[in-house]
Design a protein around this motif. Structure first.
Motif, PDB file in Angstrom:
ATOM      1  N   LEU A  49       0.711  -1.257   0.144  1.00 26.03           N
ATOM      2  CA  LEU A  49       0.040  -0.049  -0.039  1.00 26.03           C
ATOM      3  C   LEU A  49       0.848   1.207   0.075  1.00 26.03           C
ATOM      4  O   LEU A  49       0.533   2.210  -0.657  1.00 26.03           O
ATOM      5  N   ILE A  50       2.249   1.049   0.642  1.00 24.25           N
ATOM      6  CA  ILE A  50       2.956   2.437   0.607  1.00 24.25           C
ATOM      7  C   ILE A  50       3.710   2.316  -0.627  1.00 24.25           C
ATOM      8  O   ILE A  50       3.825   3.378  -1.311  1.00 24.25           O
ATOM      9  N   GLY A  51       4.154   1.235  -1.151  1.00 20.97           N
ATOM     10  CA  GLY A  51       4.770   1.145  -2.661  1.00 20.97           C
ATOM     11  C   GLY A  51       6.190   0.407  -2.589  1.00 20.97           C
ATOM     12  O   GLY A  51       6.759   0.532  -1.610  1.00 20.97           O
ATOM     13  N   ALA A  52       6.498  -0.106  -3.754  1.00 18.64           N
ATOM     14  CA  ALA A  52       7.742  -0.787  -3.831  1.00 18.64           C
ATOM     15  C   ALA A  52       9.129   0.076  -3.742  1.00 18.64           C
ATOM     16  O   ALA A  52       8.993   1.494  -4.171  1.00 18.64           O
ATOM     17  N   GLY A  53       9.763  -0.232  -2.771  1.00 24.28           N
ATOM     18  CA  GLY A  53      11.162   0.680  -2.691  1.00 24.28           C
ATOM     19  C   GLY A  53      10.943   1.744  -2.061  1.00 24.28           C
ATOM     20  O   GLY A  53      11.759   2.525  -1.829  1.00 24.28           O
ATOM     21  N   LEU A  54       9.911   1.477  -1.089  1.00 24.94           N
ATOM     22  CA  LEU A  54       9.813   2.747  -0.131  1.00 24.94           C
ATOM     23  C   LEU A  54       9.517   1.930   1.227  1.00 24.94           C
ATOM     24  O   LEU A  54       8.379   2.130   2.021  1.00 24.94           O
ATOM     25  N   PRO A  55      10.552   1.684   1.877  1.00 27.65           N
ATOM     26  CA  PRO A  55      10.450   0.789   3.202  1.00 27.65           C
ATOM     27  C   PRO A  55      10.217   1.836   4.219  1.00 27.65           C
ATOM     28  O   PRO A  55      10.394   3.139   4.153  1.00 27.65           O
ATOM     29  N   TYR A  56       9.489   1.359   5.269  1.00 29.73           N
ATOM     30  CA  TYR A  56       9.335   2.193   6.545  1.00 29.73           C
ATOM     31  C   TYR A  56      10.258   1.516   7.641  1.00 29.73           C
ATOM     32  O   TYR A  56      10.541   0.439   7.604  1.00 29.73           O
ATOM     33  N   TRP A  57      10.537   2.397   8.818  1.00 30.93           N
ATOM     34  CA  TRP A  57      11.354   1.878   9.770  1.00 30.93           C
ATOM     35  C   TRP A  57      10.608   1.687  10.936  1.00 30.93           C
ATOM     36  O   TRP A  57       9.908   2.443  11.417  1.00 30.93           O
ATOM     37  N   LEU A  58      10.955   0.484  11.623  1.00 28.84           N
ATOM     38  CA  LEU A  58      10.028   0.315  12.967  1.00 28.84           C
ATOM     39  C   LEU A  58      10.924   0.812  14.006  1.00 28.84           C
ATOM     40  O   LEU A  58      12.287   1.255  13.759  1.00 28.84           O
ATOM     41  N   PRO A  59      10.541   0.927  15.171  1.00 28.66           N
ATOM     42  CA  PRO A  59      11.100   1.773  16.495  1.00 28.66           C
ATOM     43  C   PRO A  59      12.609   1.049  16.596  1.00 28.66           C
ATOM     44  O   PRO A  59      13.729   1.836  16.591  1.00 28.66           O
ATOM     45  N   ASP A  60      12.839  -0.227  16.338  1.00 27.87           N
ATOM     46  CA  ASP A  60      14.507  -0.600  16.553  1.00 27.87           C
ATOM     47  C   ASP A  60      15.377  -0.124  15.381  1.00 27.87           C
ATOM     48  O   ASP A  60      16.492   0.275  15.366  1.00 27.87           O
ATOM     49  N   GLY A  61      14.755  -0.258  14.173  1.00 22.34           N
ATOM     50  CA  GLY A  61      15.392   0.206  12.868  1.00 22.34           C
ATOM     51  C   GLY A  61      15.761   1.640  13.149  1.00 22.34           C
ATOM     52  O   GLY A  61      16.763   2.439  12.691  1.00 22.34           O
ATOM     53  N   ALA A  62      14.592   2.625  13.710  1.00 27.70           N
ATOM     54  CA  ALA A  62      14.836   3.990  13.741  1.00 27.70           C
ATOM     55  C   ALA A  62      15.774   4.388  14.771  1.00 27.70           C
ATOM     56  O   ALA A  62      16.579   5.264  14.556  1.00 27.70           O
ATOM     57  N   ALA A  63      16.148   3.555  15.701  1.00 26.51           N
ATOM     58  CA  ALA A  63      17.047   3.791  16.639  1.00 26.51           C
ATOM     59  C   ALA A  63      18.406   3.553  16.052  1.00 26.51           C
ATOM     60  O   ALA A  63      19.287   4.297  16.540  1.00 26.51           O
ATOM     61  N   VAL A  64      18.757   2.585  15.132  1.00 24.90           N
ATOM     62  CA  VAL A  64      19.881   2.329  14.480  1.00 24.90           C
ATOM     63  C   VAL A  64      20.032   3.604  13.562  1.00 24.90           C
ATOM     64  O   VAL A  64      21.321   4.007  13.567  1.00 24.90           O
ATOM     65  N   ARG A  65      19.225   3.743  12.808  1.00 23.76           N
ATOM     66  CA  ARG A  65      19.283   4.864  11.924  1.00 23.76           C
ATOM     67  C   ARG A  65      19.705   6.158  12.577  1.00 23.76           C
ATOM     68  O   ARG A  65      20.255   7.049  12.240  1.00 23.76           O
ATOM     69  N   HIS A  66      18.839   6.452  13.968  1.00 21.72           N
ATOM     70  CA  HIS A  66      19.104   7.711  14.683  1.00 21.72           C
ATOM     71  C   HIS A  66      20.817   7.842  15.090  1.00 21.72           C
ATOM     72  O   HIS A  66      21.368   8.889  14.953  1.00 21.72           O
ATOM     73  N   ALA A  67      21.212   6.679  15.843  1.00 24.58           N
ATOM     74  CA  ALA A  67      22.348   6.527  16.163  1.00 24.58           C
ATOM     75  C   ALA A  67      23.541   6.907  15.052  1.00 24.58           C
ATOM     76  O   ALA A  67      24.574   7.564  15.172  1.00 24.58           O
ATOM     77  N   LEU A  68      23.194   6.281  14.032  1.00 27.03           N
ATOM     78  CA  LEU A  68      24.102   6.351  12.834  1.00 27.03           C
ATOM     79  C   LEU A  68      24.042   8.007  12.308  1.00 27.03           C
ATOM     80  O   LEU A  68      25.145   8.562  11.895  1.00 27.03           O
TER      81      LEU A  68
END
Length: 439
Positions: A49-68
């Motif tokens: 429904l969001i679309g191919a090639g458009l991933p969303y980040w869950l809380p744990d993934g968002a934490a990794v991304r934010h730290a990076l």
């Protein structure tokens, strides 16, 4: 699943070893496929429904991304970069001036009509930064001017090449552009390579090779032979002086100039570009960028494009596959899990979690309601630090620290344990413990 190999009478031992090796590699690749592991660890996901090639980040993934992201912003500030924000949309004219429209439009989303003008989702941040540079007059005293942004950009990737986080349509890029004099280009390029080296050490990854990416026959490149010769000579000199082994490869340059690409390889042997440094004489000319020199006359700056970790998406994909979800402590979604042995220690455990949060550590409480102590320890196997609190530890305000690598430390005062862990995390260390850490 168990694989049974039966050796036929005509099969040689080397042949059998090759088969076994292929099977092992296949299993390891499956285990460390970031798409599979990312979903199992609840780091990211996708939805039709969001679309191919458009991933969303869950809380744990968002934490990794934010730290990076925080790591790279801090590293850039220390290196003299100033951060900006720019819009993800731009008028078509902006990309006609930059050269993207004539050389790169196949990878851009179609223009949108807006108030009688055509606007497009940007495929790159550099035109915006060029416009920011020319927003006022500049003096040679300001150079090198280092402009950085963690910004969104969009690529019209075909459905067949999309995959997990490595090939996406919405990209968050760690991008920067250095506006400098010709004499400053080599030093700025060397500094960018050193930042890449430091970042890789903190991330616990290694480049597979350095590539000098040059234009190739038949490509859509800016037609300016002298410009290409100058920029290629500069990058070659930097690489030669650095002593880094590299390969020159035709057909991999940007449309406006050559680049140094830092390549990484995944578990399946697939190579991709993570970091890059580029020299650009083209866009300063196109946007008529100038600075006033010591002689009072106007001069043209050189534009150095550099990305330390590339896109956040591709960087996290590589980190998942490299570490199998067991990230360096400073990147881990949960850095410390507190494990009370019984319900009697729950108040002390909850207080310790709050102390961790107050010190900036990402901590969670895993109480007896989640199972036996052994079961909870196994569930937290990817967490760098486990703090066990039994009856004796609760009385003395101590913790029994278990490290992800299996080591068990003597009971420590809780304050000392948190100070040591915070020091290792704050230093972006990849090792889990240092007996020489001083409180």
């Amino acid at each position: 699943m168990t694989t049974v190999l039966v050796r036929s009478p005509g099969a040689s031992a080397p042949g059998l070893r090759r088969v076994v090796t292929r099977l092992i590699v296949r299993e390891e690749t499956t285990m460390h496929d970031h798409r599979k592991l990312g979903r199992e660890l609840e780091l990211f996901d996708t939805d039709p429904l969001i679309g191919a090639g458009l991933p969303y980040w869950l809380p744990d993934g968002a934490a990794v991304r934010h730290a990076l992201e925080e790591y790279i912003r801090t590293a850039e500030r220390r290196a003299g970069y100033r951060h900006v924000y720019s819009p993800v949309l731009g008028k078509r004219e902006l990309y006609e001036i930059s050269g993207h429209w004539s050389h790169y439009s196949d990878d851009m989303f179609p223009p949108m009509e807006l108030g009688g003008e055509q606007v497009v989702l940007r495929p790159s941040l550099c035109p915006h930064h060029a416009v920011i540079y020319r927003s006022r007059s500049r003096s040679y005293r300001e150079l090198p001017l280092r402009m950085a942004e963690l910004g969104g950009m969009y690529r019209s990737e075909q459905s067949g090449v999309l995959g997990g986080l490595t090939r996406v349509r919405a990209i968050q890029l760690n991008d920067a552009h250095i506006f400098c004099t010709l004499d400053q280009v080599a030093d700025e390029t060397r500094s960018a390579l050193e930042m890449i080296r430091s970042a890789y050490a903190a991330l616990g990854i290694s480049p597979s090779r350095y590539r000098l990416s040059l234009p190739g026959p038949g490509g859509k490149y800016v037609a300016a032979p002298e410009m290409w010769q100058r920029s290629t000579a500069l990058l070659t000199r930097v690489l030669d002086d650095s002593g880094l082994p590299y390969e020159a490869v035709e057909g991999e340059a940007a449309f406006y100039g050559p680049k140094i690409d830092v390549q990484v390889t995944d578990g399946a042997g697939r190579e991709s570009t993570l970091s890059t440094v580029q020299i650009d004489f083209h866009q300063p000319e196109q946007f008529d960028l100038c600075y006033v020199g010591a002689d009072g006359a106007k001069h043209r700056p050189v534009m150095v494009h550099r990305s330390i970790i590339g896109s956040v998406e591709r960087a996290v994909a590589h980190l998942i596959e490299q570490h199998g979800g067991a990230f360096p402590a400073w990147l881990a979604p949960t850095q410390l899990v507190v494990l009370p042995v019984s319900e009697a220690e729950l108040p002390q455990a909850a207080a310790l979690v709050q102390r961790c949060l107050d010190q900036g550590l990402r901590a969670e409480l895993a109480g007896p309601e989640r199972g036996t102590l052994g079961a909870r320890i196994r569930l937290a196997r990817l967490v760098p630090y486990q703090a066990v609190i039994g009856a004796k530890e609760a009385v003395d305000d101590h913790v029994a620290v278990r490290l992800r690598d299996g080591r068990r430390l003597p009971a420590l005062p809780a304050a000392e344990a948190l100070t040591r862990i915070s020091a290792l995390v704050g230093a972006h260390r990849t090792d889990l413990w240092d007996d020489d850490t001083r409180v």
